[in-house]
Design a protein around this motif. Structure first.
Motif, PDB file in Angstrom:
ATOM      1  N   ASN A  42      77.491  45.818 -13.896  1.00  0.00           N
ATOM      2  CA  ASN A  42      77.412  44.952 -12.734  1.00  0.00           C
ATOM      3  C   ASN A  42      76.452  45.538 -11.720  1.00  0.00           C
ATOM      4  N   THR A  43      75.440  44.763 -11.388  1.00  0.00           N
ATOM      5  CA  THR A  43      74.447  45.239 -10.446  1.00  0.00           C
ATOM      6  C   THR A  43      74.538  44.496  -9.124  1.00  0.00           C
ATOM      7  N   ASP A  44      75.653  43.870  -8.861  1.00  0.00           N
ATOM      8  CA  ASP A  44      75.838  43.147  -7.605  1.00  0.00           C
ATOM      9  C   ASP A  44      76.042  44.173  -6.503  1.00  0.00           C
ATOM     10  N   PRO A  45      75.075  44.330  -5.620  1.00  0.00           N
ATOM     11  CA  PRO A  45      75.161  45.396  -4.624  1.00  0.00           C
ATOM     12  C   PRO A  45      76.195  45.163  -3.531  1.00  0.00           C
ATOM     13  N   VAL A  46      76.697  43.941  -3.396  1.00  0.00           N
ATOM     14  CA  VAL A  46      77.650  43.663  -2.318  1.00  0.00           C
ATOM     15  C   VAL A  46      79.092  43.629  -2.787  1.00  0.00           C
ATOM     16  N   GLN A  47      79.339  43.885  -4.063  1.00  0.00           N
ATOM     17  CA  GLN A  47      80.696  43.771  -4.590  1.00  0.00           C
ATOM     18  C   GLN A  47      81.669  44.690  -3.867  1.00  0.00           C
ATOM     19  N   GLY A  48      82.912  44.243  -3.818  1.00  0.00           N
ATOM     20  CA  GLY A  48      83.956  45.035  -3.194  1.00  0.00           C
ATOM     21  C   GLY A  48      84.297  44.541  -1.805  1.00  0.00           C
ATOM     22  N   GLN A  49      85.154  45.317  -1.143  1.00  0.00           N
ATOM     23  CA  GLN A  49      85.631  44.918   0.186  1.00  0.00           C
ATOM     24  C   GLN A  49      84.784  45.555   1.285  1.00  0.00           C
ATOM     25  N   TRP A  50      84.439  44.739   2.270  1.00  0.00           N
ATOM     26  CA  TRP A  50      83.665  45.163   3.430  1.00  0.00           C
ATOM     27  C   TRP A  50      84.414  44.754   4.692  1.00  0.00           C
ATOM     28  N   LYS A  51      84.275  45.575   5.718  1.00  0.00           N
ATOM     29  CA  LYS A  51      84.916  45.293   7.016  1.00  0.00           C
ATOM     30  C   LYS A  51      83.838  44.867   8.007  1.00  0.00           C
ATOM     31  N   LEU A  52      83.995  43.688   8.578  1.00  0.00           N
ATOM     32  CA  LEU A  52      83.046  43.205   9.571  1.00  0.00           C
ATOM     33  C   LEU A  52      83.207  44.038  10.842  1.00  0.00           C
ATOM     34  N   VAL A  53      82.111  44.660  11.301  1.00  0.00           N
ATOM     35  CA  VAL A  53      82.187  45.493  12.504  1.00  0.00           C
ATOM     36  C   VAL A  53      81.313  44.974  13.642  1.00  0.00           C
ATOM     37  N   ALA A  54      80.291  44.156  13.331  1.00  0.00           N
ATOM     38  CA  ALA A  54      79.441  43.660  14.418  1.00  0.00           C
ATOM     39  C   ALA A  54      78.701  42.396  14.002  1.00  0.00           C
ATOM     40  N   VAL A  55      78.529  41.504  14.979  1.00  0.00           N
ATOM     41  CA  VAL A  55      77.691  40.317  14.834  1.00  0.00           C
ATOM     42  C   VAL A  55      76.803  40.272  16.069  1.00  0.00           C
ATOM     43  N   ASP A  56      75.502  40.322  15.827  1.00  0.00           N
ATOM     44  CA  ASP A  56      74.538  40.261  16.921  1.00  0.00           C
ATOM     45  C   ASP A  56      73.701  39.003  16.764  1.00  0.00           C
ATOM     46  N   GLY A  57      73.528  38.277  17.842  1.00  0.00           N
ATOM     47  CA  GLY A  57      72.715  37.062  17.828  1.00  0.00           C
ATOM     48  C   GLY A  57      71.400  37.303  18.522  1.00  0.00           C
ATOM     49  N   PHE A  58      70.313  37.009  17.852  1.00  0.00           N
ATOM     50  CA  PHE A  58      68.999  37.276  18.419  1.00  0.00           C
ATOM     51  C   PHE A  58      68.656  36.267  19.512  1.00  0.00           C
ATOM     52  N   PHE A  59      68.723  35.006  19.179  1.00  0.00           N
ATOM     53  CA  PHE A  59      68.351  33.957  20.126  1.00  0.00           C
ATOM     54  C   PHE A  59      69.365  33.850  21.263  1.00  0.00           C
ATOM     55  N   THR A  60      70.635  33.948  20.924  1.00  0.00           N
ATOM     56  CA  THR A  60      71.694  33.783  21.920  1.00  0.00           C
ATOM     57  C   THR A  60      72.032  35.064  22.670  1.00  0.00           C
ATOM     58  N   GLY A  61      71.580  36.200  22.172  1.00  0.00           N
ATOM     59  CA  GLY A  61      71.899  37.467  22.821  1.00  0.00           C
ATOM     60  C   GLY A  61      73.336  37.899  22.626  1.00  0.00           C
ATOM     61  N   THR A  62      74.002  37.348  21.633  1.00  0.00           N
ATOM     62  CA  THR A  62      75.393  37.671  21.338  1.00  0.00           C
ATOM     63  C   THR A  62      75.511  39.095  20.803  1.00  0.00           C
ATOM     64  N   HIS A  63      76.541  39.801  21.218  1.00  0.00           N
ATOM     65  CA  HIS A  63      76.874  41.098  20.627  1.00  0.00           C
ATOM     66  C   HIS A  63      78.398  41.205  20.593  1.00  0.00           C
ATOM     67  N   ASP A  64      78.965  40.958  19.419  1.00  0.00           N
ATOM     68  CA  ASP A  64      80.414  41.048  19.242  1.00  0.00           C
ATOM     69  C   ASP A  64      80.715  42.182  18.277  1.00  0.00           C
ATOM     70  N   THR A  65      81.651  43.042  18.657  1.00  0.00           N
ATOM     71  CA  THR A  65      82.084  44.120  17.777  1.00  0.00           C
ATOM     72  C   THR A  65      83.549  43.912  17.433  1.00  0.00           C
ATOM     73  N   PHE A  66      83.931  44.432  16.266  1.00  0.00           N
ATOM     74  CA  PHE A  66      85.283  44.231  15.763  1.00  0.00           C
ATOM     75  C   PHE A  66      85.837  45.560  15.253  1.00  0.00           C
ATOM     76  N   THR A  67      87.124  45.765  15.435  1.00  0.00           N
ATOM     77  CA  THR A  67      87.799  46.935  14.887  1.00  0.00           C
ATOM     78  C   THR A  67      87.714  46.852  13.366  1.00  0.00           C
ATOM     79  N   PRO A  68      87.250  47.920  12.696  1.00  0.00           N
ATOM     80  CA  PRO A  68      87.160  47.878  11.237  1.00  0.00           C
ATOM     81  C   PRO A  68      88.510  47.517  10.611  1.00  0.00           C
ATOM     82  N   GLY A  69      88.505  46.506   9.769  1.00  0.00           N
ATOM     83  CA  GLY A  69      89.715  46.045   9.096  1.00  0.00           C
ATOM     84  C   GLY A  69      90.287  44.783   9.702  1.00  0.00           C
TER      85      GLY A  69
END
Length: 136
Positions: free
Chosen positions: A27-54
């Motif tokens: 399997n060469t799928d580089p994104v496989q497995g579990q990931w924790k969302l920690v940040a979403v940044d918006g370029f046009f909107t200037g959004t910066h949201d951070t999240f506690t891992p998990g």
């Protein structure tokens, strides 16, 4: 003639039984497995949201080509992108983009992605979209 058939039959059985199909896919799928969302940044909107891992997890399954999202965020003002659910995903070739492939989740192209140092970064900067950071 009958004496020759038996050795050839045994040889044929031996050859066929010793062949391995090697159907175990590497399997060469580089994104496989579990990931924790920690940040979403918006370029046009200037959004910066951070999240506690998990707090928000994305689990990519390359066999079913689905990503299962568990979103426990209760802040309606933060941009956490995906609600709890199961979404289809696949990779899209980008012949004219700055990266070779983008990731498409549920019919939306989320942009170029890189996996390095236990981080998955999905970047829509070219379209003034979001930069998404996930950690293993």
């Amino acid at each position: 003639m009958k004496k020759l058939i038996l050795p050839f039959a045994l040889l044929l059985i031996f050859i066929l039984s010793s062949c391995s199909s090697d159907s175990k896919s590497t399997n060469t799928d580089p994104v496989q497995g579990q990931w924790k969302l920690v940040a979403v940044d918006g370029f046009f909107t200037g959004t910066h949201d951070t999240f506690t891992p998990g707090l928000i997890t994305w689990t990519f399954n390359p066999i079913t080509q689905t990503v299962s999202v568990v979103n426990n965020n209760t802040n309606p003002n933060s941009n956490d992108l995906l609600e709890t659910g199961v979404y289809n995903y696949h990779f899209v070739n980008n012949p004219d983009a700055p990266c070779a492939e983008s990731i498409d989740i549920n019919g939306t192209v989320y942009g170029c992605y890189t996996v390095a140092n236990d981080s998955l970064i999905i970047d829509q900067a070219i379209a003034d979209g979001f930069s998404v950071t996930l950690k293993h």
